[in-house]
Enzyme design. Sequence first.
Site, PDB file in Angstrom:
ATOM      1  N   HIS A 117      35.751 -42.631 -48.120  1.00 46.46           N
ATOM      2  CA  HIS A 117      34.596 -42.834 -48.852  1.00 46.46           C
ATOM      3  C   HIS A 117      34.186 -41.647 -49.449  1.00 46.46           C
ATOM      4  O   HIS A 117      34.272 -40.480 -48.923  1.00 46.46           O
ATOM      5  CB  HIS A 117      33.499 -43.409 -48.036  1.00 46.46           C
ATOM      6  CG  HIS A 117      32.379 -43.910 -48.391  1.00 46.46           C
ATOM      7  ND1 HIS A 117      31.465 -43.235 -48.987  1.00 46.46           N
ATOM      8  CD2 HIS A 117      31.957 -45.147 -48.792  1.00 46.46           C
ATOM      9  CE1 HIS A 117      30.435 -43.958 -49.435  1.00 46.46           C
ATOM     10  NE2 HIS A 117      30.672 -45.218 -49.214  1.00 46.46           N
ATOM     11  N   ASP A 194      34.765 -40.187 -39.617  1.00 50.59           N
ATOM     12  CA  ASP A 194      33.859 -40.960 -40.312  1.00 50.59           C
ATOM     13  C   ASP A 194      33.939 -42.544 -39.667  1.00 50.59           C
ATOM     14  O   ASP A 194      34.966 -43.047 -39.868  1.00 50.59           O
ATOM     15  CB  ASP A 194      34.045 -41.147 -41.664  1.00 50.59           C
ATOM     16  CG  ASP A 194      33.338 -41.955 -42.534  1.00 50.59           C
ATOM     17  OD1 ASP A 194      32.493 -42.704 -41.734  1.00 50.59           O
ATOM     18  OD2 ASP A 194      33.469 -42.141 -43.726  1.00 50.59           O
ATOM     19  N   GLN A 197      32.320 -47.398 -40.662  1.00 51.73           N
ATOM     20  CA  GLN A 197      32.846 -48.881 -40.687  1.00 51.73           C
ATOM     21  C   GLN A 197      33.472 -49.190 -39.403  1.00 51.73           C
ATOM     22  O   GLN A 197      34.227 -50.401 -39.315  1.00 51.73           O
ATOM     23  CB  GLN A 197      33.920 -49.054 -41.671  1.00 51.73           C
ATOM     24  CG  GLN A 197      33.408 -48.907 -43.111  1.00 51.73           C
ATOM     25  CD  GLN A 197      32.604 -50.285 -43.483  1.00 51.73           C
ATOM     26  OE1 GLN A 197      32.324 -51.049 -42.968  1.00 51.73           O
ATOM     27  NE2 GLN A 197      31.530 -49.615 -44.595  1.00 51.73           N
ATOM     28  N   LYS A 220      24.688 -50.170 -40.538  1.00 52.24           N
ATOM     29  CA  LYS A 220      25.971 -51.131 -40.622  1.00 52.24           C
ATOM     30  C   LYS A 220      26.280 -51.785 -39.279  1.00 52.24           C
ATOM     31  O   LYS A 220      27.180 -52.270 -39.185  1.00 52.24           O
ATOM     32  CB  LYS A 220      27.045 -50.188 -41.132  1.00 52.24           C
ATOM     33  CG  LYS A 220      26.992 -49.842 -42.578  1.00 52.24           C
ATOM     34  CD  LYS A 220      28.252 -48.899 -42.914  1.00 52.24           C
ATOM     35  CE  LYS A 220      27.981 -48.170 -44.262  1.00 52.24           C
ATOM     36  NZ  LYS A 220      28.091 -49.045 -45.553  1.00 52.24           N
ATOM     37  N   CYS A 358      32.773 -47.010 -53.693  1.00 51.61           N
ATOM     38  CA  CYS A 358      32.675 -45.514 -53.314  1.00 51.61           C
ATOM     39  C   CYS A 358      33.856 -45.253 -52.832  1.00 51.61           C
ATOM     40  O   CYS A 358      33.818 -44.156 -52.086  1.00 51.61           O
ATOM     41  CB  CYS A 358      31.498 -45.382 -52.411  1.00 51.61           C
ATOM     42  SG  CYS A 358      29.910 -45.799 -52.941  1.00 51.61           S
TER      43      CYS A 358
END
Length: 400
Positions: A117, A194, A197, A220, A358
């Site tokens: 991202h 990261d 998600q 999220k 993104c």
Amino acid sequence: MNREDFPILNQQVYNKPLIYFDNAATTQKPMMVIDALSDYYRTINSNIHRGVHSLSQQATEEFEIARKAVQQFIHAAHDHEIIFTRGATESINLVAASFGRTYIQEGDEIIISEMEHHSNIVPWQFLCEDRGAKLQVIPFDEKGELCIDQLEALITPRTRIIAVTHVSNSLGTINPIKEIIDIAHAHHVPVMVDGAQAVAHGAVDVQALDCDFYCFSGHKMYAPMGIGVMYGKERWLKEMKPYQGGGEMISTVTFEKTTYNELPFKFEAGTPAVGDVIGLRKAIEYMQQTGIQNIADYEQELLQYGTQELLRIDGLRIIGQAAHKAAVISFLVGNIHPYDMGVLLDHQGVAVRTGHHCTQPIMDHYHIPGTVRASFALYNTKEEIDFFVQAVQKATQMLQ
Ligand code: PLP
């Protein structure tokens, strides 16, 4: 699953029942979280940590209980390894800036991947520009799987950190981050993951992974917007210079010299989003009550069903066909522009995301302008997928 816990889903868009398939962008919030926010503002709102009065003490207590809940949620060794931020973006910027100011010199190298991202690209580019360091990129193959066999060759004695996504928001790929971490550690290179998600879709254990940093957003994973987490191993956080300066992060201030507070406060300058932190704790409780493995299994069922049903449509191709995927389906139909498809789906009550998500380097890899992305959460159903597939068919007929 407990769809009725999410009041926003019970509405119509263009006189059609709302089908919300934009969960990779943000999830909806259960009543438990909405109530926790409004309870906080109705009963204990006050500034934390420095107050002698009762409200401040109660708010501080709730805030620190939430930190422990996050610690337990990702199985961190210490609660002071949990730093509250505004979201994954701020968490990654924190790592890049603080780790960078502490350890990165001219000529050093940082490895990211081709499927990051923008939030996990641009902060490292800032750092490279400031320090004269160099960015290296792990490529991915046509299926959307990282070429891990090329990682070893990218690591050099100048490699200082690897920053990689756990799950791709555009492709859905679940990366083998444990394998990446093991390879990196064999070369004494720390890894930042990261997890934006990943956290809502399966259990994360930062000690089992042995990652050095793990970043994610609350919104999220059913929590309010504006709250996120940066987990860092104590050994790094102790050494790293602070990110922002201000109240709370200091121990003593004189015009000659400032000394810093202990962990985690050293990295939490200014007044934090107390109500949102309490909301995050409630979201964790909600996921744990539902069962994190139940959520993961159910979403895998939706992913398989959605993939199978969408592929019945002539000319539809799925971008991102990794063997291990989260419940994200990016697709294109013939030459139809994703934006046009998105608008026609919206008119049928279906919320999807269109564009580059993104992740422009992913779109460049496939030479496409963007995709239509459907991403599922625990409250979605197979019936919704059936309606969605019909809606895609209808839109395709209109646009071709
Ligand atoms: N990383 C990934 C993989 C994401 O999908 C996102 C958001 O879509 C981010 C980072 C940034 O998250 P936020 O905008 O919540 O800071």
